[in-house]
Write an enzyme that holds these catalytic residues in place. Structure first.
Site, PDB file in Angstrom:
ATOM      1  N   ASP A   1       0.646  -1.323   0.094  1.00 22.41           N
ATOM      2  CA  ASP A   1      -0.127   0.090  -0.239  1.00 22.41           C
ATOM      3  C   ASP A   1       1.164   0.813   0.081  1.00 22.41           C
ATOM      4  OD1 ASP A   1      -2.877   1.497   0.040  1.00 22.41           O
ATOM      5  OD2 ASP A   1      -2.648   1.070   2.455  1.00 22.41           O
TER       6      ASP A   1
ATOM      7  N   GLY B   1      -7.702   8.480   7.212  1.00 25.41           N
ATOM      8  CA  GLY B   1      -8.165   8.491   8.534  1.00 25.41           C
ATOM      9  C   GLY B   1      -9.432   8.994   8.894  1.00 25.41           C
TER      10      GLY B   1
ATOM     11  N   GLY C   1      -9.221   5.607   1.753  1.00 24.84           N
ATOM     12  CA  GLY C   1      -9.401   6.185   2.820  1.00 24.84           C
ATOM     13  C   GLY C   1     -11.245   5.723   3.117  1.00 24.84           C
TER      14      GLY C   1
END
Ligand code: 13P
Length: 287
Positions: free
Chosen positions: A84, A178, A208
């Site tokens: 990633d 986040g 995300g």
């Protein structure tokens, strides 16, 4: 056996569902995600960030652990071991170490340098049958307590990168890593539709995934997103369940301090979160 992401994502794109990439941090995380994928008969992508890779003693250790688990747990669904947000050097190392898929994130370079470096990684990966994800338009997020807003990618640049021969394309559409701030503007579906139009049938990635409302996830999938990355949400579930165990004083009862007991509620919580995501993404029974 590990597989690359090409076939599974092609099927996902055609079938209008998305495959979850769940980031791993340790043995418990990996086991929880693999067992849930098998129980749900869903393909799964295990994401490894460079930081998590270091934490787990390097990509070779990670590849050995994942291969061992797939074998020992009799996992039959497609499992993709994916780097990633790899740097140029990191992507090369993961290719050497036996990952079946890598992301090269050159989004912080200018487009010319992003193109050059992406091409090199594609050549190395292709020689080993490894799939490659590239990124256009940096995906922001919280860094040192400051929440950066997500960039929106330029569709023409997406097309340039897609045409290099990448297998998966991550494009910023206002998404961030986040938790999302209160005043988040949401995903930019107009740009997503434009990117999809000119890069189709390229599978698109939504980074995300934590905290994006279900209706936006569904709309993104309908517009060509076939891979959705989730990391923070599993961390939050794990932390909450572990905190409850400790606050209830369970670690002080009998052998409650045994790590196999102490980490069990967090392990179960990850399983619940992963299953919920697989249901939302529509990947159940798609193995
Ligand atoms: P979240 O941590 O916001 O779920 O994002 C995960 C991700 O995109 C990893 O690349």
């Amino acid at each position: 056996m590990l597989v690359n992401a090409k076939e599974a994502l092609k099927k996902a794109k055609e079938g209008k569902y998305a495959i979850g990439q769940f980031n791993i941090n340790n043995l418990e995380w990996t086991k929880a995600i693999l067992l849930t994928a098998e129980e749900c008969n869903s393909p799964v992508i295990l994401g490894v960030s460079e930081g998590a890779g270091k934490y787990m003693c390097g990509y070779k250790t990670v590849a050995a652990m994942v291969n061992g688990m797939v074998d020992e747990l009799n996992i039959t669904v497609p499992v993709i071991l994916h780097l990633d947000h790899g740097s140029y050097e990191g992507a090369k190392k993961a290719i050497e170490a036996g990952f079946s898929s890598v992301m090269f994130d050159g989004s912080h370079y200018g487009i010319e340098e992003n193109i050059e470096k992406t091409k090199e990684i594609i050549a190395l990966a292709n020689a080993k049958g490894i799939s490659v994800e590239a990124e256009v338009g940096a995906i922001g997020g919280e860094e040192d307590g400051v929440v950066g807003s997500g960039e929106v990618a330029d569709p023409a640049e997406c097309k340039q990168i897609a045409d290099l021969g990448v297998d998966i394309l991550a494009a910023g559409i206002g998404n961030i890593h986040g938790k999302y701030p209160e005043n988040w503007a949401g995903l930019n579906f107009d740009v997503l539709a434009e990117i999809e139009k000119i890069t189709s049938p390229m599978p698109l990635v939504l980074h995300g995934g934590t905290g994006i409302p279900a209706d936006m996830i569904k709309k993104a999938i309908s517009l060509g997103v076939s891979k959705i990355n989730v990391n923070t949400e599993c961390q939050l579930s794990f932390a909450e369940a572990t905190r409850k165990y400790i606050e209830a004083g369970k670690d002080l009862e009998g052998k409650g301090f045994d790590p196999r007991k102490l980490l069990a509620p967090g392990f179960e919580a990850i399983k619940v979160t992963v299953k919920e995501k697989m249901e939302l993404f529509g990947s159940i029974n798609k193995a």
